[in-house]
Design a protein around this motif. Structure first.
Motif, PDB file in Angstrom:
ATOM      1  N   THR A 123       2.511   5.551  -9.369  1.00 32.42           N
ATOM      2  CA  THR A 123       3.931   5.216  -9.502  1.00 32.42           C
ATOM      3  C   THR A 123       4.213   3.845  -8.877  1.00 32.42           C
ATOM      4  O   THR A 123       4.944   3.714  -7.898  1.00 32.42           O
ATOM      5  CB  THR A 123       4.814   6.278  -8.834  1.00 32.42           C
ATOM      6  OG1 THR A 123       4.458   6.335  -7.461  1.00 32.42           O
ATOM      7  CG2 THR A 123       4.623   7.637  -9.480  1.00 32.42           C
ATOM      8  N   MET A 124       3.607   2.832  -9.492  1.00 35.34           N
ATOM      9  CA  MET A 124       3.853   1.464  -9.034  1.00 35.34           C
ATOM     10  C   MET A 124       3.885   0.536 -10.233  1.00 35.34           C
ATOM     11  O   MET A 124       3.424   0.890 -11.325  1.00 35.34           O
ATOM     12  CB  MET A 124       2.772   1.023  -8.046  1.00 35.34           C
ATOM     13  CG  MET A 124       1.370   0.976  -8.615  1.00 35.34           C
ATOM     14  SD  MET A 124       0.133   0.540  -7.349  1.00 35.34           S
ATOM     15  CE  MET A 124       0.534  -1.194  -7.053  1.00 35.34           C
ATOM     16  N   ASP A 125       4.471  -0.654 -10.037  1.00 35.62           N
ATOM     17  CA  ASP A 125       4.525  -1.634 -11.116  1.00 35.62           C
ATOM     18  C   ASP A 125       4.125  -3.009 -10.573  1.00 35.62           C
ATOM     19  O   ASP A 125       3.551  -3.097  -9.489  1.00 35.62           O
ATOM     20  CB  ASP A 125       5.916  -1.639 -11.766  1.00 35.62           C
ATOM     21  CG  ASP A 125       7.016  -1.955 -10.761  1.00 35.62           C
ATOM     22  OD1 ASP A 125       6.707  -2.480  -9.659  1.00 35.62           O
ATOM     23  OD2 ASP A 125       8.188  -1.671 -11.058  1.00 35.62           O
ATOM     24  N   GLU A 126       4.421  -4.052 -11.329  1.00 36.21           N
ATOM     25  CA  GLU A 126       4.006  -5.404 -10.924  1.00 36.21           C
ATOM     26  C   GLU A 126       4.523  -5.770  -9.540  1.00 36.21           C
ATOM     27  O   GLU A 126       3.921  -6.573  -8.828  1.00 36.21           O
ATOM     28  CB  GLU A 126       4.530  -6.457 -11.936  1.00 36.21           C
ATOM     29  CG  GLU A 126       4.149  -6.219 -13.397  1.00 36.21           C
ATOM     30  CD  GLU A 126       2.671  -6.489 -13.691  1.00 36.21           C
ATOM     31  OE1 GLU A 126       1.971  -6.992 -12.797  1.00 36.21           O
ATOM     32  OE2 GLU A 126       2.228  -6.174 -14.826  1.00 36.21           O
ATOM     33  N   LYS A 127       5.648  -5.168  -9.151  1.00 38.30           N
ATOM     34  CA  LYS A 127       6.239  -5.510  -7.851  1.00 38.30           C
ATOM     35  C   LYS A 127       5.646  -4.705  -6.707  1.00 38.30           C
ATOM     36  O   LYS A 127       6.023  -4.856  -5.556  1.00 38.30           O
ATOM     37  CB  LYS A 127       7.764  -5.311  -7.902  1.00 38.30           C
ATOM     38  CG  LYS A 127       8.474  -6.392  -8.723  1.00 38.30           C
ATOM     39  CD  LYS A 127       9.968  -6.152  -8.809  1.00 38.30           C
ATOM     40  CE  LYS A 127      10.288  -5.038  -9.794  1.00 38.30           C
ATOM     41  NZ  LYS A 127      11.704  -4.710  -9.915  1.00 38.30           N
ATOM     42  N   GLY A 128       4.722  -3.809  -7.038  1.00 37.94           N
ATOM     43  CA  GLY A 128       4.092  -3.004  -5.983  1.00 37.94           C
ATOM     44  C   GLY A 128       4.615  -1.575  -5.970  1.00 37.94           C
ATOM     45  O   GLY A 128       5.079  -1.074  -6.992  1.00 37.94           O
ATOM     46  N   ASP A 160       0.325  10.070  -9.347  1.00 35.56           N
ATOM     47  CA  ASP A 160       0.078   9.920  -7.916  1.00 35.56           C
ATOM     48  C   ASP A 160       1.255   9.154  -7.304  1.00 35.56           C
ATOM     49  O   ASP A 160       1.395   7.951  -7.541  1.00 35.56           O
ATOM     50  CB  ASP A 160      -1.227   9.148  -7.695  1.00 35.56           C
ATOM     51  CG  ASP A 160      -1.539   8.982  -6.215  1.00 35.56           C
ATOM     52  OD1 ASP A 160      -0.635   9.183  -5.380  1.00 35.56           O
ATOM     53  OD2 ASP A 160      -2.696   8.647  -5.894  1.00 35.56           O
ATOM     54  N   PRO A 161       2.112   9.845  -6.524  1.00 31.53           N
ATOM     55  CA  PRO A 161       3.304   9.185  -5.956  1.00 31.53           C
ATOM     56  C   PRO A 161       2.983   8.269  -4.781  1.00 31.53           C
ATOM     57  O   PRO A 161       3.901   7.733  -4.160  1.00 31.53           O
ATOM     58  CB  PRO A 161       4.183  10.356  -5.510  1.00 31.53           C
ATOM     59  CG  PRO A 161       3.560  11.595  -6.080  1.00 31.53           C
ATOM     60  CD  PRO A 161       2.099  11.285  -6.232  1.00 31.53           C
ATOM     61  N   LEU A 162       1.710   8.094  -4.462  1.00 31.88           N
ATOM     62  CA  LEU A 162       1.237   7.055  -3.546  1.00 31.88           C
ATOM     63  C   LEU A 162       1.750   7.155  -2.106  1.00 31.88           C
ATOM     64  O   LEU A 162       2.719   6.510  -1.727  1.00 31.88           O
ATOM     65  CB  LEU A 162       1.567   5.672  -4.127  1.00 31.88           C
ATOM     66  CG  LEU A 162       0.803   5.345  -5.412  1.00 31.88           C
ATOM     67  CD1 LEU A 162       1.390   4.140  -6.105  1.00 31.88           C
ATOM     68  CD2 LEU A 162      -0.679   5.112  -5.119  1.00 31.88           C
ATOM     69  N   VAL A 163       1.078   7.938  -1.330  1.00 31.66           N
ATOM     70  CA  VAL A 163       1.471   8.064   0.071  1.00 31.66           C
ATOM     71  C   VAL A 163       0.988   6.842   0.861  1.00 31.66           C
ATOM     72  O   VAL A 163      -0.132   6.373   0.681  1.00 31.66           O
ATOM     73  CB  VAL A 163       0.918   9.375   0.683  1.00 31.66           C
ATOM     74  CG1 VAL A 163      -0.593   9.382   0.779  1.00 31.66           C
ATOM     75  CG2 VAL A 163       1.560   9.645   2.048  1.00 31.66           C
ATOM     76  N   LEU A 164       1.865   6.317   1.692  1.00 25.52           N
ATOM     77  CA  LEU A 164       1.528   5.170   2.555  1.00 25.52           C
ATOM     78  C   LEU A 164       1.418   5.651   4.006  1.00 25.52           C
ATOM     79  O   LEU A 164       1.906   6.727   4.344  1.00 25.52           O
ATOM     80  CB  LEU A 164       2.612   4.100   2.407  1.00 25.52           C
ATOM     81  CG  LEU A 164       2.676   3.479   1.000  1.00 25.52           C
ATOM     82  CD1 LEU A 164       3.916   2.592   0.844  1.00 25.52           C
ATOM     83  CD2 LEU A 164       1.410   2.655   0.733  1.00 25.52           C
TER      84      LEU A 164
END
Lengths: 264, 264
Positions: A123-128, A160-164
């Protein structure tokens, strides 16, 4: 929940060496041990510090599938490496990963379609990676529209909602949980995550990863990329399945107990 | 989440003996150790195998509050014992418990009101514990109406949706989770649970209890009656608070790590 073994990854120095030196014995042993420990799919990654990613990836796929009978998760950003992997792969592979980034969508999605794979969709795009769960779910919605337009099956997309890392922001795990729950409920879509980002630069990381996984499972996460050789983690999976009514008559839990493989 | 220490309970034979023999030293040691381990309230129970529950309860309350500065959770079905406990108690006690059973409502609720206590409210009635979460939430709603009519504060009612053993029915934990989530979301009410019923007659119970607690916490449970001397359990609380953004800057987790009290 689908368990994907994470160990065949070139970011691990011993694995990187084995890929470099084409040490089939080591690679095949690590593949076998992960499957014996409960992995139903194995992630394979040859990106780090290796000279020829496409050739290495093809070698790795063949070496692994010589000894284990599970599909592989082709973990690469290099379309040529993914293509070589999919040509060599037996069965239905997973491609890790696409996102709303143009390069990934145009370079990788067509390969997944051509070879009939499932895909991990970040779940990310060109902006991160967006800060808010609403924006991440928004990206998931747009990716699902694209998937449906291209005739990729809904159930072949694992978001994948991308955990930081929590060490960077206290809210990072909660943002992930909110995104996961929303993608499950609103999009009725499948979800996936790795476990290690959440605990980055904190002590006793495996401990944090374990409780993170339990919460993810309770929210209905469909797949996890994890270390199946971590017995405490695999015990957490057993206990959580038991609690979530995914272990009829407690049979798997009791079997694991009798086999001595439940580790507190 | 409010942590209520469970150890001062006459169902534990060593504690029962200490109550019988009025072994203040043992009782006060166990009270101190629970508070030092993180208990913010202590459950006290004198029901089992003891001759004079009201006198024993009063003795226990006084003995405990001589050495620790936390409120107590008065765990009894005997109105006279509860009354004696509340007369002796300093600070705001919790009464454990009322339910829709006539005897408990008429015998115990007035005491909670008279002494300005909070109460544990079990989601059961004369017919016992309902099978479905919908019926349990229905009982919680009726109890909340009664509480509000009698001017008991909403935030002084802790609903216990009553977890039953997984060994009896695979669905028991899920029914509990559904009830808990619904009571939190629809009634906006506080919730509480003990941990041990869920794992009854299964092996490695503390393991199951730990992951059960993590899921309860992720659903917003407000209080738990547990064994604060179980270091792995208290570590689970730390890690789960960290994941749920209840530990600003990871401070408590890192402090516990430095103190050597995080046990994997």
């Amino acid at each position: 929940m689908l368990i994907i073994g994470e160990k065949l990854n070139s970011t691990i120095s011993r694995v990187r060496e084995a890929i470099k030196s084409k040490d089939k014995n080591f690679i095949q042993g690590l593949a076998r041990r992960q499957v014996e420990a409960g992995a139903e799919m194995l992630d394979v990654n040859t990106a780090m510090g290796v000279e020829n990613e496409p050739a290495d990836m093809e070698w790795l796929v063949r070496a692994v599938q010589e000894v284990v009978d599970v599909p592989l998760c082709i973990d690469s950003t290099n379309p040529e490496a993914i293509k070589r992997a999919l040509q060599a792969h037996r069965g239905k592979a997973m491609v890790n990963s696409i996102s709303l980034e143009k390069q990934r969508l145009e370079g990788i999605l067509p390969l997944a379609l051509e070879y009939g794979c499932s895909v991990v969709a970040l779940t990310m795009d060109e902006k991160g990676i967006p800060d808010s769960s609403a924006e991440r779910v928004g990206i998931a919605e747009r990716l699902m529209e694209i998937a449906e337009k291209t005739n990729l099956n809904r159930e072949d997309v694992y978001f994948d909602p991308l955990v930081l890392p929590l060490a960077v922001n206290d809210r990072n795990a909660v943002t992930f949980f909110e995104s996961l729950a929303e993608i499950k409920q609103r999009l009725k879509a499948r979800t996936i995550s790795g476990l290690s980002n959440v605990s980055h630069s904190l002590p006793k990381r495996r401990l944090i990863n374990r409780y993170f996984l339990t919460i993810c499972m309770s929210l209905g996460m469909d797949a996890a990329i994890l270390d199946p050789l971590d017995q405490q983690l695999m015990t957490a999976v057993m206990a959580t399945n038991l609690l979530l009514n995914r272990d009829p008559m407690c049979r798997k839990y009791l079997k694991a107990y009798r086999a001595g493989s439940l580790v507190e």
